[in-house]
Design an enzyme around this catalytic site. Structure first.
Site, PDB file in Angstrom:
ATOM      1  N   ASP A  13      28.427   2.832   2.840  1.00  0.00           N
ATOM      2  CA  ASP A  13      28.882   4.254   2.231  1.00  0.00           C
ATOM      3  C   ASP A  13      30.196   4.153   1.819  1.00  0.00           C
ATOM      4  OD1 ASP A  13      26.639   5.278   3.699  1.00  0.00           O
ATOM      5  OD2 ASP A  13      27.503   5.484   5.785  1.00  0.00           O
ATOM      6  N   GLY A  20      30.636   4.471  -1.375  1.00  0.00           N
ATOM      7  CA  GLY A  20      30.654   5.368  -2.809  1.00  0.00           C
ATOM      8  C   GLY A  20      30.003   4.353  -3.746  1.00  0.00           C
ATOM      9  N   LYS A  21      28.950   3.556  -3.479  1.00  0.00           N
ATOM     10  CA  LYS A  21      28.246   2.573  -4.211  1.00  0.00           C
ATOM     11  C   LYS A  21      27.480   3.696  -5.156  1.00  0.00           C
ATOM     12  CE  LYS A  21      26.173   0.642  -0.769  1.00  0.00           C
ATOM     13  NZ  LYS A  21      27.183   1.247   0.244  1.00  0.00           N
ATOM     14  N   GLY A  47      21.698   5.757   1.793  1.00  0.00           N
ATOM     15  CA  GLY A  47      21.958   7.109   1.401  1.00  0.00           C
ATOM     16  C   GLY A  47      22.911   7.056   0.302  1.00  0.00           C
ATOM     17  N   HIS A  48      22.631   7.178  -0.869  1.00  0.00           N
ATOM     18  CA  HIS A  48      23.653   7.051  -2.040  1.00  0.00           C
ATOM     19  C   HIS A  48      23.848   8.330  -2.748  1.00  0.00           C
ATOM     20  CE1 HIS A  48      22.934   2.490  -2.314  1.00  0.00           C
ATOM     21  NE2 HIS A  48      23.331   2.790  -1.239  1.00  0.00           N
ATOM     22  N   GLN A 102      23.848  -0.819   1.933  1.00  0.00           N
ATOM     23  CA  GLN A 102      24.741  -1.089   2.975  1.00  0.00           C
ATOM     24  C   GLN A 102      25.993  -1.777   2.505  1.00  0.00           C
ATOM     25  OE1 GLN A 102      20.836  -2.228   3.047  1.00  0.00           O
ATOM     26  NE2 GLN A 102      20.888   0.158   3.644  1.00  0.00           N
ATOM     27  N   THR A 122      22.244  -4.704   9.533  1.00  0.00           N
ATOM     28  CA  THR A 122      20.822  -4.345   8.980  1.00  0.00           C
ATOM     29  C   THR A 122      19.909  -5.717   8.948  1.00  0.00           C
ATOM     30  OG1 THR A 122      19.655  -2.865   7.455  1.00  0.00           O
ATOM     31  CG2 THR A 122      21.374  -4.546   6.501  1.00  0.00           C
ATOM     32  N   THR A 171      22.064   9.671   4.994  1.00  0.00           N
ATOM     33  CA  THR A 171      20.644   9.499   5.428  1.00  0.00           C
ATOM     34  C   THR A 171      20.350  10.211   6.880  1.00  0.00           C
ATOM     35  OG1 THR A 171      20.642   7.619   4.259  1.00  0.00           O
ATOM     36  CG2 THR A 171      18.897   7.808   6.148  1.00  0.00           C
ATOM     37  N   ARG A 216      30.393   9.598  10.807  1.00  0.00           N
ATOM     38  CA  ARG A 216      30.800   8.212  10.699  1.00  0.00           C
ATOM     39  C   ARG A 216      31.948   7.809  11.324  1.00  0.00           C
ATOM     40  NH1 ARG A 216      29.925   8.780   4.140  1.00  0.00           N
ATOM     41  NH2 ARG A 216      27.757   8.600   4.287  1.00  0.00           N
ATOM     42  N   LYS A 241      37.699   7.084  -2.925  1.00  0.00           N
ATOM     43  CA  LYS A 241      38.000   8.013  -1.629  1.00  0.00           C
ATOM     44  C   LYS A 241      39.489   7.741  -1.361  1.00  0.00           C
ATOM     45  CE  LYS A 241      34.926   9.699   0.949  1.00  0.00           C
ATOM     46  NZ  LYS A 241      33.627   9.991   1.679  1.00  0.00           N
ATOM     47  N   ASP A 252      41.982   9.609  -2.710  1.00  0.00           N
ATOM     48  CA  ASP A 252      42.521  11.074  -2.659  1.00  0.00           C
ATOM     49  C   ASP A 252      42.432  11.458  -1.301  1.00  0.00           C
ATOM     50  OD1 ASP A 252      39.384  10.694  -3.310  1.00  0.00           O
ATOM     51  OD2 ASP A 252      39.255  12.822  -2.679  1.00  0.00           O
TER      52      ASP A 252
HETATM   53  P1  GDP Z   1      27.059   4.918  -0.625  1.00  0.00           P
HETATM   54  O1  GDP Z   1      26.132   4.866   0.377  1.00  0.00           O
HETATM   55  O2  GDP Z   1      28.051   3.757  -0.726  1.00  0.00           O
HETATM   56  O3  GDP Z   1      26.499   5.155  -1.937  1.00  0.00           O
HETATM   57  O4  GDP Z   1      28.192   6.164  -0.430  1.00  0.00           O
HETATM   58  P2  GDP Z   1      27.501   7.677   0.345  1.00  0.00           P
HETATM   59  O5  GDP Z   1      27.183   8.408  -0.711  1.00  0.00           O
HETATM   60  O6  GDP Z   1      26.829   7.561   1.533  1.00  0.00           O
HETATM   61  O7  GDP Z   1      28.911   8.185   0.896  1.00  0.00           O
HETATM   62  C1  GDP Z   1      30.100   8.114  -0.067  1.00  0.00           C
HETATM   63  C2  GDP Z   1      30.572   9.666  -0.003  1.00  0.00           C
HETATM   64  O8  GDP Z   1      31.694   9.810  -0.573  1.00  0.00           O
HETATM   65  C3  GDP Z   1      29.576  10.921  -0.966  1.00  0.00           C
HETATM   66  O9  GDP Z   1      29.531  11.820  -0.266  1.00  0.00           O
HETATM   67  C4  GDP Z   1      30.271  10.875  -2.232  1.00  0.00           C
HETATM   68  O10 GDP Z   1      29.962  11.973  -2.723  1.00  0.00           O
HETATM   69  C5  GDP Z   1      31.593  10.658  -1.792  1.00  0.00           C
HETATM   70  N1  GDP Z   1      32.800   9.991  -2.717  1.00  0.00           N
HETATM   71  C6  GDP Z   1      32.352   8.952  -3.473  1.00  0.00           C
HETATM   72  N2  GDP Z   1      33.673   8.714  -4.148  1.00  0.00           N
HETATM   73  C7  GDP Z   1      34.513   9.678  -3.685  1.00  0.00           C
HETATM   74  C8  GDP Z   1      35.904   9.676  -3.954  1.00  0.00           C
HETATM   75  O11 GDP Z   1      36.500   8.963  -4.694  1.00  0.00           O
HETATM   76  N3  GDP Z   1      36.610  10.638  -3.383  1.00  0.00           N
HETATM   77  C9  GDP Z   1      35.966  11.636  -2.448  1.00  0.00           C
HETATM   78  N4  GDP Z   1      36.532  12.509  -1.874  1.00  0.00           N
HETATM   79  N5  GDP Z   1      34.747  11.502  -2.160  1.00  0.00           N
HETATM   80  C10 GDP Z   1      33.993  10.590  -2.906  1.00  0.00           C
HETATM   81  P1  IMO Z   2      24.223   2.836   2.361  1.00  0.00           P
HETATM   82  O1  IMO Z   2      23.352   1.906   1.288  1.00  0.00           O
HETATM   83  C1  IMO Z   2      25.976   2.759   6.592  1.00  0.00           C
HETATM   84  C2  IMO Z   2      23.644   0.684   9.667  1.00  0.00           C
HETATM   85  C3  IMO Z   2      23.271   1.428  10.649  1.00  0.00           C
HETATM   86  C4  IMO Z   2      22.869   0.697  11.825  1.00  0.00           C
HETATM   87  C5  IMO Z   2      22.675  -0.819  11.069  1.00  0.00           C
HETATM   88  C6  IMO Z   2      21.049  -1.023  11.374  1.00  0.00           C
HETATM   89  O2  IMO Z   2      24.189   4.294   2.309  1.00  0.00           O
HETATM   90  O3  IMO Z   2      25.654   2.250   2.526  1.00  0.00           O
HETATM   91  P2  IMO Z   2      18.817  -0.176   9.962  1.00  0.00           P
HETATM   92  O4  IMO Z   2      18.232   1.174   9.866  1.00  0.00           O
HETATM   93  O5  IMO Z   2      19.274  -0.731   8.509  1.00  0.00           O
HETATM   94  O6  IMO Z   2      18.040  -1.201  10.899  1.00  0.00           O
HETATM   95  O7  IMO Z   2      20.198   0.100  10.660  1.00  0.00           O
HETATM   96  O8  IMO Z   2      23.033  -0.612   9.686  1.00  0.00           O
HETATM   97  N1  IMO Z   2      23.159   0.929   8.103  1.00  0.00           N
HETATM   98  C7  IMO Z   2      24.098   1.588   7.295  1.00  0.00           C
HETATM   99  N2  IMO Z   2      25.428   2.222   7.629  1.00  0.00           N
HETATM  100  N3  IMO Z   2      25.299   2.949   5.233  1.00  0.00           N
HETATM  101  C8  IMO Z   2      24.250   2.432   5.146  1.00  0.00           C
HETATM  102  O9  IMO Z   2      23.586   2.101   3.781  1.00  0.00           O
HETATM  103  C9  IMO Z   2      23.435   1.913   6.105  1.00  0.00           C
HETATM  104  N4  IMO Z   2      22.319   1.535   6.244  1.00  0.00           N
HETATM  105  C10 IMO Z   2      22.054   0.880   7.511  1.00  0.00           C
HETATM  106  O10 IMO Z   2      23.678   2.722  10.906  1.00  0.00           O
HETATM  107  O11 IMO Z   2      24.342   0.375  12.459  1.00  0.00           O
HETATM  108 MG    MG Z   3      25.588   5.781   2.024  1.00  0.00          MG
END
Ligand code: GDP
Ligand code: IMO
Ligand code: MG
Length: 464
Positions: A52, A54-55, A79-80, A264, A279, A340, A345, A371, A373
């Site tokens: 999570d 911000g990939k 969840g991207h 992840q 994971t 997701t 978190r 992030k 900011d």
């Molecule tokens: P990922 O799984 O690595 O793709 O990250 P997620 O999408 O799960 O979580 C990142 C969250 O931070 C999302 O809600 C993005 O919209 C948000 N986000 C990404 N970059 C930034 C940033 O620079 N600033 C802020 N405030 N939010 C951001």
């Molecule tokens: P993105 O790609 C954050 C965590 C789960 C749990 C562990 C194992 O959005 O960054 P699993 O279902 O993979 O067997 O769970 O890994 N986990 C994540 N945490 N971001 C994710 O993906 C994750 N995918 C799995 O919360 O601790």
């Molecule tokens: Mg995510």
């Protein structure tokens, strides 16, 4: 054509290609602006913490300059999030380049794909007007499928664990990778052979139904029902089957660039992460080659996405976790709820030791910091620079199982900032204290920060 020429390295005198290019621009009179048309290096994007980071945003942004975007591991535990013109899209299985109409998006052999979730995602993107034709979206025939019995095992196993839960996403990720390793997995290509599919599902369920009835005390699954349901959607999946290795090789031959999208984070890696709280796939950069079927020398640049603080979902050690007002502030201000599962978190200070180890494990060439900011308004910012473990100062995490639970973070304090930075588009426009924070991260990790994200929007980005 001339400007798109790839500058060669000079092997005998060990001059790097980048150096030759720099000299060319310096002495030729061509401006570097004219280089803009040149393709981006083949780049892997990985999460450098616990996911999570911000990939999704960074992949979507870099996809502008890439031609092919490939997922290489994980499944719909990911969840991207992408935000374009205020509209949010959350992707779980489809690569985050999909909103760029002309790009090819591929799902590699290293991914575990839930076909039902995939189709839901395809439909939802279609309703947004995205072209989801097989000309721009492909699935490797070798990709393993997550089936309903994988999800059922994931959930049942977690609920049996009582106090020792991993806190999985419940999406069947672990059980699907287990079947792959046990050589009883169902692969995407099996959808083209109904008889083989039925035989394989029957064989897999012979074992699993004993687990369901004897250990988990739940209902067994009917293999024919599982197969028939799967066959009823097979026609919608099979057109997407495509040899991913070949597609990447073709792309490379025609001078196109590839962007690999990790899911992840490094510290959730099955080998290198905080085992057993991880994971079930390899999340490190090296997995990009294996999970998409190319040689490691295909990769030229490795970007670790790093949140300016740390978050973690699910169980496991987290040395810099803040269970106080500041932790709550980060959670609220950063909207730190799982993309997701919606779970809150856990939040804490930036842990440079964790990112330093990711740099080592992945060979990071750059960091994309996101992030920052969110830190606005915190008077004093802390970064964990090293750990104390069994009386010793350590630059890298101790390696024993769950040893991270026994470290004490050594913090350094930096001044905070109050300015709104979400509209800054250059490094020099950032307040001095933000610049200091970024420079310190570079020193602590030994990796340059080449992208700074100051908001969720695609354009809220500073590229250095
Ligand atoms: P990922 O799984 O690595 O793709 O990250 P997620 O999408 O799960 O979580 C990142 C969250 O931070 C999302 O809600 C993005 O919209 C948000 N986000 C990404 N970059 C930034 C940033 O620079 N600033 C802020 N405030 N939010 C951001
Ligand atoms: P993105 O790609 C954050 C965590 C789960 C749990 C562990 C194992 O959005 O960054 P699993 O279902 O993979 O067997 O769970 O890994 N986990 C994540 N945490 N971001 C994710 O993906 C994750 N995918 C799995 O919360 O601790
Ligand atoms: Mg995510």
């Amino acid at each position: 054509k001339f400007l798109r020429f790839r500058f060669p390295a000079c092997a005998p005198c060990r001059v790097r290609a980048g150096e030759i290019r720099r000299l060319f621009y310096r002495f030729s009179g061509f401006s570097r602006e004219s280089e803009k048309g040149e393709n981006m290096a083949n780049t892997v994007i990985i999460g450098s913490q616990w996911g999570d980071e911000g990939k999704g945003k960074i992949v979507d942004m870099l996809a502008t300059d890439s031609d092919v975007i490939v997922r290489f591991q994980g499944g719909n535990n990911a969840g991207h999030t992408i935000e374009v013109n205020g509209e949010r899209t959350i992707l779980h299985t489809i690569p985050s380049g999909i909103l760029h109409e002309e790009k090819l998006c591929l799902i590699g052999n290293g991914v575990v794909l839930d076909p039902y979730v995939f189709l839901k995602e395809v439909d939802s993107l279609k309703t947004k007007g995205v072209n989801m034709s097989a000309t721009r979206l492909g699935i490797s025939p070798k990709t393993h499928l997550i089936l309903p019995y994988h999800c059922a095992i994931d959930l049942a196993r977690e609920s049996l664990k009582a106090g020792k839960k991993i806190g999985t996403t419940g999406r069947g990720i672990g059980p699907c990778y287990e079947d792959k390793a046990a050589r009883i997995g169902i692969r995407a290509n099996d959808l083209t052979d109904p008889d083989l599919l039925r035989t394989k599902i029957r064989a897999a369920l012979t074992e699993k139904n004993i687990l369901f009835t004897e250990l988990y005390k739940t209902e067994p699954m009917d293999p024919d029902k599982v197969t028939d349901e799967l066959l009823s959607i097979a026609d919608r999946i099979t057109p997407y089957l495509r040899d991913v290795s070949e597609a990447l090789l073709d792309a490379s031959k025609s001078g196109k660039s590839v962007l690999w999208e990790g899911a992840q984070g490094v510290h959730l890696d099955i080998d290198h992460g905080t085992y057993p709280f991880v994971t079930s796939s390899n999340t490190v950069a090296g997995a990009a080659a294996i999970g998409s079927g190319v040689g490691p020398n295909f990769i030229q640049r490795i970007v670790g996405v790093m949140k300016a603080y740390t978050t973690r979902v699910g169980a496991g050690p987290f040395p810099t976790e803040l269970e106080d007002e500041t932790g709550k502030f980060l959670q609220d201000n950063g909207h730190e709820f799982g993309a997701t599962t919606g779970r809150p978190r856990r939040c804490g200070w930036l842990d440079a030791v964790v990112v330093r180890e990711s740099a080592l494990l992945c060979g990071l060439t750059d960091i994309a910091m996101t992030k920052i900011d969110v830190l606005r308004g915190i008077p004093k910012l802390k970064i964990c620079v090293d750990y104390k473990y069994k009386g010793r100062r350590m630059e890298y995490p101790p390696q024993g199982e769950n040893a991270l639970a026994d470290v004490t973070p050594i913090y350094e304090e930096l001044p905070g900032f109050d300015e709104d930075i979400s509209d800054c588009r250059t490094f020099s426009a950032l307040p001095g204290n933000v610049q200091k924070y970024i420079k310190r991260v570079e020193q602590l990790t030994g990796v340059k920060v080449s992208i700074i994200s100051v908001g969720p929007g695609r354009n809220q980005t500073i590229v250095l």
